[in-house]
Design a protein around this motif. Sequence first.
Motif, PDB file in Angstrom:
ATOM      1  N   GLU A 137      -6.917  -1.484 -25.115  1.00 50.94           N
ATOM      2  CA  GLU A 137      -8.122  -0.666 -25.001  1.00 50.94           C
ATOM      3  C   GLU A 137      -8.605  -0.464 -23.566  1.00 50.94           C
ATOM      4  OE1 GLU A 137     -11.158  -2.074 -27.670  1.00 50.94           O
ATOM      5  OE2 GLU A 137      -9.666  -2.597 -29.203  1.00 50.94           O
ATOM      6  N   VAL A 138      -8.008  -1.205 -22.603  1.00 52.92           N
ATOM      7  CA  VAL A 138      -8.492  -1.091 -21.226  1.00 52.92           C
ATOM      8  C   VAL A 138      -7.372  -0.766 -20.239  1.00 52.92           C
ATOM      9  CG1 VAL A 138      -9.755  -2.237 -19.354  1.00 52.92           C
ATOM     10  CG2 VAL A 138     -10.340  -2.735 -21.744  1.00 52.92           C
ATOM     11  N   VAL A 139      -6.253  -1.487 -20.278  1.00 50.37           N
ATOM     12  CA  VAL A 139      -5.270  -1.366 -19.200  1.00 50.37           C
ATOM     13  C   VAL A 139      -4.000  -0.607 -19.583  1.00 50.37           C
ATOM     14  CG1 VAL A 139      -6.108  -3.501 -18.158  1.00 50.37           C
ATOM     15  CG2 VAL A 139      -4.137  -3.577 -19.671  1.00 50.37           C
ATOM     16  N   SER A 140      -3.846  -0.234 -20.833  1.00 55.82           N
ATOM     17  CA  SER A 140      -2.650   0.519 -21.210  1.00 55.82           C
ATOM     18  C   SER A 140      -2.694   1.925 -20.627  1.00 55.82           C
ATOM     19  CB  SER A 140      -2.536   0.611 -22.734  1.00 55.82           C
ATOM     20  OG  SER A 140      -3.577   1.408 -23.261  1.00 55.82           O
ATOM     21  N   ASP A 141      -1.541   2.579 -20.554  1.00 56.69           N
ATOM     22  CA  ASP A 141      -1.486   3.961 -20.080  1.00 56.69           C
ATOM     23  C   ASP A 141      -2.412   4.851 -20.901  1.00 56.69           C
ATOM     24  OD1 ASP A 141       0.330   3.433 -18.070  1.00 56.69           O
ATOM     25  OD2 ASP A 141       2.083   3.981 -19.261  1.00 56.69           O
ATOM     26  N   ALA A 142      -2.400   4.643 -22.227  1.00 51.99           N
ATOM     27  CA  ALA A 142      -3.224   5.477 -23.103  1.00 51.99           C
ATOM     28  C   ALA A 142      -4.713   5.268 -22.817  1.00 51.99           C
ATOM     29  CB  ALA A 142      -2.917   5.156 -24.568  1.00 51.99           C
ATOM     30  N   ALA A 143      -5.118   4.005 -22.613  1.00 47.69           N
ATOM     31  CA  ALA A 143      -6.530   3.728 -22.344  1.00 47.69           C
ATOM     32  C   ALA A 143      -6.970   4.309 -21.007  1.00 47.69           C
ATOM     33  CB  ALA A 143      -6.771   2.217 -22.373  1.00 47.69           C
ATOM     34  N   TYR A 152       0.824  -1.214   0.000  1.00 43.73           N
ATOM     35  CA  TYR A 152       0.000   0.000   0.000  1.00 43.73           C
ATOM     36  C   TYR A 152       0.852   1.256   0.000  1.00 43.73           C
ATOM     37  CZ  TYR A 152      -3.416   3.506   1.110  1.00 43.73           C
ATOM     38  OH  TYR A 152      -4.194   4.635   1.052  1.00 43.73           O
ATOM     39  N   GLU A 153       1.902   1.275   0.799  1.00 44.68           N
ATOM     40  CA  GLU A 153       2.730   2.480   0.874  1.00 44.68           C
ATOM     41  C   GLU A 153       3.384   2.789  -0.468  1.00 44.68           C
ATOM     42  OE1 GLU A 153       2.527   4.517   3.226  1.00 44.68           O
ATOM     43  OE2 GLU A 153       1.497   3.229   4.672  1.00 44.68           O
ATOM     44  N   GLU A 154       3.707   1.755  -1.221  1.00 51.04           N
ATOM     45  CA  GLU A 154       4.249   1.975  -2.559  1.00 51.04           C
ATOM     46  C   GLU A 154       3.232   2.708  -3.431  1.00 51.04           C
ATOM     47  OE1 GLU A 154       5.407  -0.752  -6.409  1.00 51.04           O
ATOM     48  OE2 GLU A 154       5.944  -1.512  -4.423  1.00 51.04           O
ATOM     49  N   MET A 155       1.983   2.268  -3.374  1.00 46.18           N
ATOM     50  CA  MET A 155       0.942   2.932  -4.152  1.00 46.18           C
ATOM     51  C   MET A 155       0.680   4.341  -3.642  1.00 46.18           C
ATOM     52  SD  MET A 155      -3.108   1.995  -4.682  1.00 46.18           S
ATOM     53  CE  MET A 155      -3.566   2.665  -3.074  1.00 46.18           C
ATOM     54  N   VAL A 179      -2.889   5.519  -9.990  1.00 41.72           N
ATOM     55  CA  VAL A 179      -3.563   4.358  -9.402  1.00 41.72           C
ATOM     56  C   VAL A 179      -3.903   3.337 -10.478  1.00 41.72           C
ATOM     57  CG1 VAL A 179      -5.929   5.268  -9.493  1.00 41.72           C
ATOM     58  CG2 VAL A 179      -5.295   3.633  -7.722  1.00 41.72           C
ATOM     59  N   GLY A 180      -4.263   3.806 -11.677  1.00 46.73           N
ATOM     60  CA  GLY A 180      -4.533   2.872 -12.761  1.00 46.73           C
ATOM     61  C   GLY A 180      -3.296   2.083 -13.140  1.00 46.73           C
ATOM     62  N   GLY A 181      -2.163   2.768 -13.248  1.00 50.35           N
ATOM     63  CA  GLY A 181      -0.917   2.078 -13.576  1.00 50.35           C
ATOM     64  C   GLY A 181      -0.488   1.115 -12.489  1.00 50.35           C
ATOM     65  N   PHE A 182      -0.688   1.499 -11.239  1.00 51.42           N
ATOM     66  CA  PHE A 182      -0.328   0.611 -10.129  1.00 51.42           C
ATOM     67  C   PHE A 182      -1.182  -0.656 -10.160  1.00 51.42           C
ATOM     68  CE2 PHE A 182      -0.564  -1.034  -5.844  1.00 51.42           C
ATOM     69  CZ  PHE A 182       0.760  -1.023  -5.443  1.00 51.42           C
ATOM     70  N   LEU A 183      -2.469  -0.486 -10.400  1.00 46.13           N
ATOM     71  CA  LEU A 183      -3.352  -1.649 -10.414  1.00 46.13           C
ATOM     72  C   LEU A 183      -3.081  -2.546 -11.616  1.00 46.13           C
ATOM     73  CD1 LEU A 183      -6.726  -0.075  -9.257  1.00 46.13           C
ATOM     74  CD2 LEU A 183      -5.173  -1.533  -7.954  1.00 46.13           C
ATOM     75  N   ARG A 184      -2.609  -1.970 -12.708  1.00 45.19           N
ATOM     76  CA  ARG A 184      -2.228  -2.803 -13.844  1.00 45.19           C
ATOM     77  C   ARG A 184      -1.119  -3.771 -13.441  1.00 45.19           C
ATOM     78  NH1 ARG A 184      -0.918   0.941 -17.390  1.00 45.19           N
ATOM     79  NH2 ARG A 184       1.262   0.957 -16.787  1.00 45.19           N
ATOM     80  N   CYS A 185      -0.204  -3.300 -12.611  1.00 43.97           N
ATOM     81  CA  CYS A 185       0.923  -4.140 -12.180  1.00 43.97           C
ATOM     82  C   CYS A 185       0.572  -5.018 -10.984  1.00 43.97           C
ATOM     83  CB  CYS A 185       2.114  -3.250 -11.818  1.00 43.97           C
ATOM     84  SG  CYS A 185       2.764  -2.284 -13.203  1.00 43.97           S
ATOM     85  N   HIS A 186      -0.321  -4.548 -10.118  1.00 44.22           N
ATOM     86  CA  HIS A 186      -0.570  -5.250  -8.852  1.00 44.22           C
ATOM     87  C   HIS A 186      -2.045  -5.573  -8.636  1.00 44.22           C
ATOM     88  CE1 HIS A 186       3.565  -4.553  -7.628  1.00 44.22           C
ATOM     89  NE2 HIS A 186       3.428  -3.291  -7.967  1.00 44.22           N
ATOM     90  N   GLY A 187      -2.808  -5.636  -9.715  1.00 48.62           N
ATOM     91  CA  GLY A 187      -4.237  -5.888  -9.578  1.00 48.62           C
ATOM     92  C   GLY A 187      -4.559  -7.219  -8.935  1.00 48.62           C
ATOM     93  N   ALA A 188      -3.732  -8.244  -9.204  1.00 41.04           N
ATOM     94  CA  ALA A 188      -4.004  -9.558  -8.614  1.00 41.04           C
ATOM     95  C   ALA A 188      -3.889  -9.502  -7.104  1.00 41.04           C
ATOM     96  CB  ALA A 188      -3.038 -10.587  -9.188  1.00 41.04           C
ATOM     97  N   PRO A 209     -12.233  -0.799 -14.396  1.00 38.67           N
ATOM     98  CA  PRO A 209     -11.954  -1.573 -15.612  1.00 38.67           C
ATOM     99  C   PRO A 209     -10.587  -2.248 -15.615  1.00 38.67           C
ATOM    100  CG  PRO A 209     -12.987   0.506 -16.196  1.00 38.67           C
ATOM    101  CD  PRO A 209     -12.671   0.580 -14.735  1.00 38.67           C
ATOM    102  N   VAL A 210      -9.602  -1.656 -14.958  1.00 38.28           N
ATOM    103  CA  VAL A 210      -8.273  -2.276 -14.907  1.00 38.28           C
ATOM    104  C   VAL A 210      -8.334  -3.579 -14.134  1.00 38.28           C
ATOM    105  CG1 VAL A 210      -5.868  -1.972 -14.205  1.00 38.28           C
ATOM    106  CG2 VAL A 210      -7.177  -0.013 -15.048  1.00 38.28           C
TER     107      VAL A 210
END
Length: 210
Positions: free
Chosen positions: A187-193, A63-66, A91-100, A163-164
């Motif tokens: 279309e969903v999890v990229s930085d651009a999306a 959590y502290e990393e996020m 937060v979107g980028g963090f969840l892309r890496c640590h969503g699991a 969505p991520v």
Amino acid sequence: MPRPSLHVDQAMLASGRALYARHGCAGLSVRIVAEHAGVNPSLFHYHFGRKEQFLRVLLQSLYEEMFEQLSGAARLPGPPLQRLRGVLLSVGGFLRCHGAEVGRIWADAGQGEAVAMAFVRDNAPRHLHLVTALLEEAERGGELRPMPALQRMVFLMGAVVAPVLVAGRLQALELGAALPADRLEDEVVSDAAIAVRADMAIAALCGREG
């Protein structure tokens, strides 16, 4: 008294991160962590005492990393909605890496795991307060159309962040042609999306067309 082994605690925390999403609070045993880290289980007890303390440290370090990323984006110069956009992208980028891992924390909390429940209770208000403060600042500046505060928050999280997490679960299911992984990524999890959804959500909160 000198520590019996240098950096062993960090090695075990790294192993805990690698294993947590698969095993959760209940299944992440001392033996599994020690074997993955290649250390004697006695060192686990030396550094962390009980398994519950290890889990608390493990979840808090994630959590502290996020939160460091989010609070850094919130402190940048610029108008509040620009900083809010930065927070949403972080937060979107963090969840892309640590969503699991994040998904497993919520699952464990929902199943009544005490460590996960306490973690969510103690930490969720921190990032929610950070986002709420930016929204309130924008509202005072007349940038947002009238809307209940909780409704704003739920809308933002549903449009940008959820969505991520959903895409991560769908990718794990390997649905093939129905939802190809490359399309979910693009279309969903990229930085651009994530940026597109953040811009559309902020525009909607302002009463503008995206």
